[in-house]
Design a protein around this motif. Structure first.
Motif, PDB file in Angstrom:
ATOM      1  N   ASP A 135       0.551   4.295  -2.748  1.00  0.00           N
ATOM      2  CA  ASP A 135       0.365   5.718  -2.445  1.00  0.00           C
ATOM      3  C   ASP A 135       1.479   6.564  -3.064  1.00  0.00           C
ATOM      4  O   ASP A 135       1.242   7.689  -3.518  1.00  0.00           O
ATOM      5  CB  ASP A 135       0.317   5.928  -0.933  1.00  0.00           C
ATOM      6  CG  ASP A 135      -0.917   5.314  -0.290  1.00  0.00           C
ATOM      7  OD1 ASP A 135      -1.901   5.061  -1.026  1.00  0.00           O
ATOM      8  OD2 ASP A 135      -0.898   5.077   0.930  1.00  0.00           O
ATOM      9  N   ARG A 157       0.838  -1.200   0.000  1.00  0.00           N
ATOM     10  CA  ARG A 157       0.000   0.000   0.000  1.00  0.00           C
ATOM     11  C   ARG A 157       0.873   1.249   0.000  1.00  0.00           C
ATOM     12  O   ARG A 157       0.545   2.252  -0.640  1.00  0.00           O
ATOM     13  CB  ARG A 157      -0.883  -0.030   1.252  1.00  0.00           C
ATOM     14  CG  ARG A 157      -1.714   1.219   1.515  1.00  0.00           C
ATOM     15  CD  ARG A 157      -2.968   1.233   0.672  1.00  0.00           C
ATOM     16  NE  ARG A 157      -2.818   1.988  -0.535  1.00  0.00           N
ATOM     17  CZ  ARG A 157      -3.693   1.957  -1.541  1.00  0.00           C
ATOM     18  NH1 ARG A 157      -4.752   1.198  -1.484  1.00  0.00           N
ATOM     19  NH2 ARG A 157      -3.507   2.647  -2.618  1.00  0.00           N
ATOM     20  N   GLU A 210       3.391  -2.676   7.165  1.00  0.00           N
ATOM     21  CA  GLU A 210       2.219  -3.429   6.725  1.00  0.00           C
ATOM     22  C   GLU A 210       2.353  -4.913   7.058  1.00  0.00           C
ATOM     23  O   GLU A 210       1.405  -5.542   7.539  1.00  0.00           O
ATOM     24  CB  GLU A 210       2.018  -3.244   5.217  1.00  0.00           C
ATOM     25  CG  GLU A 210       1.715  -1.801   4.822  1.00  0.00           C
ATOM     26  CD  GLU A 210       1.664  -1.597   3.326  1.00  0.00           C
ATOM     27  OE1 GLU A 210       1.192  -2.514   2.607  1.00  0.00           O
ATOM     28  OE2 GLU A 210       2.103  -0.526   2.850  1.00  0.00           O
ATOM     29  N   GLU A 238      -6.429   5.082  -8.496  1.00  0.00           N
ATOM     30  CA  GLU A 238      -6.509   3.833  -7.742  1.00  0.00           C
ATOM     31  C   GLU A 238      -6.953   2.659  -8.606  1.00  0.00           C
ATOM     32  O   GLU A 238      -6.481   1.528  -8.437  1.00  0.00           O
ATOM     33  CB  GLU A 238      -7.478   4.008  -6.567  1.00  0.00           C
ATOM     34  CG  GLU A 238      -7.544   2.838  -5.615  1.00  0.00           C
ATOM     35  CD  GLU A 238      -6.289   2.687  -4.759  1.00  0.00           C
ATOM     36  OE1 GLU A 238      -6.039   1.565  -4.283  1.00  0.00           O
ATOM     37  OE2 GLU A 238      -5.575   3.689  -4.578  1.00  0.00           O
ATOM     38  N   ILE A 274      -2.276  -3.961  -5.949  1.00  0.00           N
ATOM     39  CA  ILE A 274      -1.361  -4.248  -4.846  1.00  0.00           C
ATOM     40  C   ILE A 274      -1.208  -5.761  -4.751  1.00  0.00           C
ATOM     41  O   ILE A 274      -2.166  -6.479  -4.454  1.00  0.00           O
ATOM     42  CB  ILE A 274      -1.874  -3.666  -3.516  1.00  0.00           C
ATOM     43  CG1 ILE A 274      -2.032  -2.143  -3.638  1.00  0.00           C
ATOM     44  CG2 ILE A 274      -0.910  -4.000  -2.382  1.00  0.00           C
ATOM     45  CD1 ILE A 274      -2.644  -1.496  -2.413  1.00  0.00           C
TER      46      ILE A 274
END
Length: 405
Positions: free
Chosen positions: A170, A166, A329, A180, A185
């Motif tokens: 970004d 993630r 993450e 997006e 991902i």
């Protein structure tokens, strides 16, 4: 399906996490029945192209002198068109998977790839990496702007931009305005067969000459400024002063900081507590990761994913890491106690000591944690699932014309 990979490193014998991802993707697609070709590159004087087959992937390795930008680009403009034509042969490529922008930009400029469906694997922002390697640079000089421009050119033409975290999703949105809906991902995956718990960790520790009786910490990194290795050495100095001989750190990897790290080890009187092991061959990496009591990821900046984190955990080894990029993450979804408070040396020293006191010295809890590490990776970070996601995105990008095999 016939797929072209364009990479900075070589498919055979990947030396970094990003190169390992390219290897996994290319060989994984080949194993699924795709015809996979790779245009890869190595530094040095221009030499005849190297041709080989790596686990079903037909690879052509070009060389170009990276230290001389003019000769570098001239060499690529001369070599790439012929290499592309040779690999394509009489059967056009269905799609391309691009891991770096230079080769793609050269071929697109020459009109060779403009209509080819493209997936761009965004490991990290090239301009920022360039700046991090040059102390005092913000990457906004001519060379930095050129890197950002080439990267943006490739990213904007991709059907989908694939990131491993993630955090990097970004980044690519902020830098290049990628919406997006065009981002996938797809976390990296460990090779569960290669990276597996050792049957006799103590025997492997002895074979690797790890000092007996210590808590063994291992890190394997490119030896570059953003990796936080000097902070880790400062943390080791604190730990060694408080508990002499209790902790031992092995640093594996190669890069421009090697001599500086050796000098700092001497300055901090850490000769008995730290081993700078140099580059660890692929055949020994799983042994180092599995023998470690904790793997440490001390990155300061731009940790796009950190493939070595799930690789260490697949060996059953808990990972202690800074709360930077993809590491946050991975570890926060597993066990937040393994995240350092920040990327500073004091936080690292405190986090390592707490992990030893709260987890390692409770043998039952530590054994359970090692088992959970392996289970977490098997469930969330598998190589086959990573390749399967890429395969589905390729089918979508090519209009599903080729079907699934």
């Amino acid at each position: 399906m016939k797929v072209l990979f364009i990479t900075d490193g070589e498919i055979e014998n990947p030396a970094s996490g990003s190169e390992q991802v390219a290897f996994q993707q290319a060989t994984g697609l080949a194993a699924r029945g795709a015809e996979v070709c790779a245009l890869s590159r190595r530094g040095g004087a221009a030499e005849p192209a190297l041709r080989r087959t790596v686990e079903g992937v037909r690879e052509m390795v070009l060389s170009a002198p990276v230290s001389d930008p003019g000769r570098f680009f001239l060499s690529l403009f001369r070599q790439l068109p012929g290499a592309f034509t040779e690999l394509q042969g009489d059967r056009p490529f269905s799609a391309a998977v691009v891991h770096q922008p230079v080769g793609y930009c050269v071929l697109a400029t020459l009109g060779r790839m403009r209509k080819l469906p493209l997936l761009y694997v965004f490991h990290s922002p090239w301009q920022e990496e360039y700046a991090e390697k040059r102390a005092g640079s913000d990457g906004k000089n001519a060379a930095g702007r050129a890197r950002a421009g080439m990267e943006g050119f490739a990213v904007r033409r991709a059907a989908k931009v694939v990131t491993l975290s993630r955090y990097m999703a970004d980044k690519v949105t902020g830098l290049h305005g990628v919406p997006e809906k065009r981002i996938v991902i797809n976390p990296g995956g460990a090779d569960h067969k290669r990276f597996a718990p050792l049957t006799d960790r103590e025997a492997v520790k002895a074979r690797l000459n790890l000092p007996p009786g210590a808590v063994h910490l291992v890190t394997v990194r490119n030896l570059e400024p953003r990796m936080g290795l000097f902070n880790l050495l400062s943390a080791m100095a604190v730990l060694n002063a408080e508990s002499p001989g209790l902790f031992h750190l092995t640093i594996g990897g190669s890069g421009p900081l090697r001599e500086g790290l050796l000098s700092r080890v001497r300055e901090l009187n850490l000769a008995g507590a730290v081993t700078v092991a140099g580059f660890i061959p692929a055949g020994l990496l799983a042994d180092y990761l599995g023998a470690a009591d904790f793997f440490v990821l001390p990155t300061e900046k731009l940790e796009g994913f950190g493939l070595v984190t799930p690789e260490a955990m697949a060996c059953g080894t808990p990972v202690l890491g800074t709360p930077v990029g993809g590491t946050r993450e991975i570890l926060s979804s597993f066990d937040g106690r393994l995240l350092f408070r920040d990327a500073g040396s004091a936080a690292m020293a405190a986090g390592i000591k707490q992990a030893a006191d709260r987890i390692f010295f409770d043998r039952e809890a530590y054994a359970a944690l090692r088992s959970r590490c392996r289970e977490h990776v098997e469930k969330n970070y598998s190589w086959p699932r990573h390749v399967s996601t890429l395969w589905q995105e390729l089918l979508t990008a090519t209009g599903n014309r080729h079907g699934s095999r």
